[in-house]
Scaffold this motif. Structure first.
Motif, mmCIF file in Angstrom:
data_model
loop_
_atom_site.group_PDB
_atom_site.id
_atom_site.type_symbol
_atom_site.label_atom_id
_atom_site.label_comp_id
_atom_site.label_asym_id
_atom_site.label_seq_id
_atom_site.Cartn_x
_atom_site.Cartn_y
_atom_site.Cartn_z
ATOM 1 N N ASN A 29 0.663 -1.216 -0.144
ATOM 2 C CA ASN A 29 0.006 -0.237 -0.142
ATOM 3 C C ASN A 29 0.996 1.274 0.094
ATOM 4 O OD1 ASN A 29 -2.361 -1.417 0.033
ATOM 5 N ND2 ASN A 29 -2.452 -1.650 2.293
ATOM 6 N N SER A 30 2.294 1.106 0.411
ATOM 7 C CA SER A 30 3.173 2.122 0.068
ATOM 8 C C SER A 30 3.076 2.725 -1.099
ATOM 9 C CB SER A 30 4.351 2.121 1.126
ATOM 10 O OG SER A 30 5.188 0.826 0.198
ATOM 11 N N LEU A 31 2.988 1.963 -2.052
ATOM 12 C CA LEU A 31 3.240 2.484 -3.523
ATOM 13 C C LEU A 31 2.047 2.939 -4.043
ATOM 14 C CD1 LEU A 31 5.063 -1.055 -4.733
ATOM 15 C CD2 LEU A 31 6.011 1.329 -4.301
ATOM 16 N N PRO A 32 2.171 3.988 -4.920
ATOM 17 C CA PRO A 32 1.017 4.421 -5.551
ATOM 18 C C PRO A 32 0.109 3.722 -6.335
ATOM 19 C CG PRO A 32 3.074 5.676 -6.108
ATOM 20 C CD PRO A 32 3.400 4.551 -5.454
ATOM 21 N N ASN A 33 -1.125 3.654 -6.528
ATOM 22 C CA ASN A 33 -2.115 2.947 -7.097
ATOM 23 C C ASN A 33 -1.619 2.640 -8.802
ATOM 24 O OD1 ASN A 33 -3.643 2.441 -4.895
ATOM 25 N ND2 ASN A 33 -5.027 3.969 -5.382
ATOM 26 N N GLU A 34 -1.142 3.770 -9.058
ATOM 27 C CA GLU A 34 -0.705 3.573 -10.626
ATOM 28 C C GLU A 34 0.361 2.651 -10.826
ATOM 29 O OE1 GLU A 34 0.632 5.960 -14.735
ATOM 30 O OE2 GLU A 34 0.887 6.932 -12.555
ATOM 31 N N VAL A 35 1.409 2.552 -9.977
ATOM 32 C CA VAL A 35 2.494 1.597 -10.038
ATOM 33 C C VAL A 35 2.025 0.186 -9.731
ATOM 34 C CG1 VAL A 35 4.729 1.022 -8.902
ATOM 35 C CG2 VAL A 35 4.215 3.570 -9.189
ATOM 36 N N ARG A 36 1.158 -0.100 -8.781
ATOM 37 C CA ARG A 36 0.852 -1.165 -8.670
ATOM 38 C C ARG A 36 -0.122 -1.819 -9.540
ATOM 39 N NH1 ARG A 36 -2.383 -1.223 -3.256
ATOM 40 N NH2 ARG A 36 -2.571 1.114 -3.464
ATOM 41 N N GLY A 37 -0.831 -1.118 -10.302
ATOM 42 C CA GLY A 37 -1.551 -1.412 -11.512
ATOM 43 C C GLY A 37 -0.376 -1.802 -12.562
ATOM 44 N N LEU A 38 0.386 -1.123 -12.839
ATOM 45 C CA LEU A 38 1.436 -1.543 -14.037
ATOM 46 C C LEU A 38 2.167 -2.772 -13.460
ATOM 47 C CD1 LEU A 38 2.842 2.152 -14.551
ATOM 48 C CD2 LEU A 38 1.540 0.868 -16.123
ATOM 49 N N ILE A 39 2.387 -2.738 -12.443
ATOM 50 C CA ILE A 39 3.091 -4.077 -11.926
ATOM 51 C C ILE A 39 2.313 -5.366 -12.014
ATOM 52 C CG2 ILE A 39 4.171 -5.398 -10.072
ATOM 53 C CD1 ILE A 39 6.136 -3.259 -11.201
ATOM 54 N N ALA A 40 0.934 -5.231 -11.572
ATOM 55 C CA ALA A 40 0.046 -6.235 -11.874
ATOM 56 C C ALA A 40 -0.310 -6.773 -13.199
ATOM 57 C CB ALA A 40 -1.204 -5.720 -11.169
ATOM 58 N N ASN A 41 -0.166 -5.800 -14.393
ATOM 59 C CA ASN A 41 -0.367 -6.157 -15.634
ATOM 60 C C ASN A 41 0.781 -6.689 -16.205
ATOM 61 O OD1 ASN A 41 -2.564 -5.048 -16.779
ATOM 62 N ND2 ASN A 41 -1.650 -3.111 -17.565
ATOM 63 N N ALA A 42 1.986 -6.192 -15.926
ATOM 64 C CA ALA A 42 3.153 -7.080 -16.328
ATOM 65 C C ALA A 42 3.394 -8.481 -15.454
ATOM 66 C CB ALA A 42 4.586 -6.215 -16.066
ATOM 67 N N ASP A 43 3.109 -8.560 -14.215
ATOM 68 C CA ASP A 43 3.126 -9.675 -13.577
ATOM 69 C C ASP A 43 2.148 -10.803 -14.248
ATOM 70 O OD1 ASP A 43 4.309 -11.352 -11.581
ATOM 71 O OD2 ASP A 43 2.587 -11.329 -10.390
ATOM 72 N N THR A 44 1.039 -10.320 -14.499
ATOM 73 C CA THR A 44 0.019 -11.369 -15.118
ATOM 74 C C THR A 44 0.265 -12.010 -16.134
ATOM 75 O OG1 THR A 44 -1.943 -10.136 -13.892
ATOM 76 C CG2 THR A 44 -2.340 -11.486 -15.826
ATOM 77 N N SER A 45 1.171 -11.185 -17.075
ATOM 78 C CA SER A 45 1.538 -11.646 -18.377
ATOM 79 C C SER A 45 2.907 -12.165 -18.321
ATOM 80 C CB SER A 45 1.294 -10.615 -19.387
ATOM 81 O OG SER A 45 2.288 -9.742 -19.100
ATOM 82 N N LYS A 46 3.624 -12.029 -17.060
ATOM 83 C CA LYS A 46 4.832 -12.751 -16.733
ATOM 84 C C LYS A 46 5.772 -12.366 -17.429
ATOM 85 C CE LYS A 46 3.037 -17.126 -14.639
ATOM 86 N NZ LYS A 46 3.158 -16.576 -13.369
ATOM 87 N N GLN A 47 5.787 -10.834 -17.594
ATOM 88 C CA GLN A 47 6.658 -10.229 -18.665
ATOM 89 C C GLN A 47 7.499 -9.119 -17.892
ATOM 90 O OE1 GLN A 47 7.462 -11.016 -22.028
ATOM 91 N NE2 GLN A 47 6.089 -12.654 -21.759
ATOM 92 N N PRO A 48 8.639 -8.861 -18.280
ATOM 93 C CA PRO A 48 9.203 -7.602 -17.876
ATOM 94 C C PRO A 48 8.280 -6.392 -18.163
ATOM 95 C CG PRO A 48 10.485 -8.222 -19.700
ATOM 96 C CD PRO A 48 9.391 -9.272 -19.504
#
Length: 202
Positions: A29-48
């Protein structure tokens, strides 16, 4: 319907594989929502992180886009070098009777190492060392136990990957990112160890 012992085992492995999750950055939760969303996107596709995602994350988190780009670009080389080093030390791993035999077991191990590094690099991009998901890593540990994955060998490979990525950042003068990189590797290594082997730091 009564399942055979082997069928029960395969069902358990399937359930653990679904529950296994490495990346926990999206829950910070210390990270901005936008950042967490971008990481979630990349991680879901297992891509950098792609170029646009990386730029946005690094601007939000005040981290070096250049440093993270270097790590992404060198991921395959780093993983391959760590694999070679491990097999130089333990060549029997991939021979008949070895813990990474047949080849598909070895390939799964190398893929996992590459995915671990992907999540470590997410952490560096976000300046977030707490990269792992507690429940997901607990499932992964059980999965590795069930599959008889040689965790000590994997730990050796991760140690080599840490050295190599540290050298990459040192050579390019990204000293701040080295600190996060090493703390992220610490978080990953601790999360991979069986819970009964975790000892409190003195």
């Amino acid at each position: 319907m009564n399942l055979t012992i082997e069928a029960q085992r395969q069902l358990r492995i399937s359930e653990l594989a679904k529950a296994a999750q490495v990346c926990g950055i999206t829950k910070r939760n210390s990270l901005p929502n936008e950042v967490r969303g971008l990481i979630a996107n990349a991680d879901t596709s297992k891509q950098p992180l792609n170029v646009d995602e990386l730029k946005k994350v690094c601007v939000c988190c005040n981290t070096s886009e250049h440093a993270v780009s270097l790590l992404i670009a060198e991921t395959i080389n780093v993983t391959d070098a760590a694999r070679r080093k491990l097999l130089d030390q333990q060549p029997n791993l991939i021979l008949p009777g070895g813990e990474l035999y047949p080849e598909k077991r070895a390939e799964a191990c190398w893929r996992d190492c590459q995915q671990f590094l992907r999540v470590v690099i997410y952490g560096v991009a976000c300046d977030c060392a707490e990269i792992t998901d507690t429940a997901g890593m607990a499932a992964l540990r059980l999965l590795y136990k069930e599959m008889k994955v040689p965790v000590p060998a994997m730990m050796y490979a991760l140690a080599q990957m840490r050295k190599l990525t540290t050298l990459i950042l040192e050579a390019s003068g990204h000293l701040r990112e080295i600190d996060c990189l090493n703390r992220a590797f610490d978080n990953l290594v601790n999360a991979l160890q069986p819970s009964d082997s975790l000892m409190p730091k003195s």
